[in-house]
Design a protein around this motif. Structure first.
Motif, short mmCIF file in Angstrom:
data_model
loop_
_atom_site.label_atom_id
_atom_site.label_comp_id
_atom_site.label_asym_id
_atom_site.label_seq_id
_atom_site.Cartn_x
_atom_site.Cartn_y
_atom_site.Cartn_z
N GLY A 1 16.03 22.82 -9.97
CA GLY A 1 16.91 22.44 -8.88
C GLY A 1 16.23 22.65 -7.55
O GLY A 1 15.03 22.92 -7.48
N SER A 2 17.00 22.56 -6.48
CA SER A 2 16.49 22.73 -5.11
C SER A 2 15.32 21.81 -4.84
O SER A 2 14.28 22.22 -4.33
CB SER A 2 16.08 24.18 -4.85
N LEU A 3 15.49 20.55 -5.18
CA LEU A 3 14.39 19.61 -5.02
C LEU A 3 14.31 19.02 -3.62
O LEU A 3 13.49 18.14 -3.36
CB LEU A 3 14.52 18.49 -6.06
N SER A 4 15.12 19.51 -2.70
CA SER A 4 15.08 18.98 -1.33
C SER A 4 13.77 19.32 -0.63
O SER A 4 13.38 18.65 0.32
CB SER A 4 16.26 19.52 -0.52
N GLU A 5 13.08 20.34 -1.10
CA GLU A 5 11.81 20.74 -0.49
C GLU A 5 10.59 20.10 -1.14
O GLU A 5 9.46 20.35 -0.74
CB GLU A 5 11.65 22.27 -0.57
#
Length: 97
Positions: free
Chosen positions: A72-76
């Motif tokens: 997850g947290s693929l915004s970065e």
């Protein structure tokens, strides 16, 4: 995800009346670690262009009902810059002369 993320699953309360925390067994922990590494390896080596996650932490490792990993947290996530990225790593690892 049914089992939340790794940070919430490392220790969980099994019974609200009892404050005992149940730890994940070592086989499950190893399975999670291997699957997380496989996911990162896929991003780095199989994607075109290669991708860098940049925010790997326990809360960005999501777990389904069978404790299978989803990153997850693929915004970065960003595309890896071919040679320039490798040059930075080479400079960091070079022995001082």
């Amino acid at each position: 995800m049914p089992n939340g993320d790794l940070s919430n699953s490392l220790y969980r309360v099994t019974n609200l009346e009892d404050d005992n925390l149940q730890s994940l067994d070592w086989i499950t922990r190893l399975k999670i670690a291997i699957e997380a590494v496989e996911g990162l390896s896929y991003l780095h080596h199989e994607c075109s262009p290669p991708l860098v996650h940049r925010d790997v932490q326990a809360s960005s490792i999501l777990l389904d009902d069978k404790f299978e990993v989803r990153l997850g947290s693929l915004s970065e996530v960003c595309a890896q810059e071919g040679d320039s990225h490798q040059n930075v790593i080479t400079k960091l690892l070079r022995k001082p002369q």
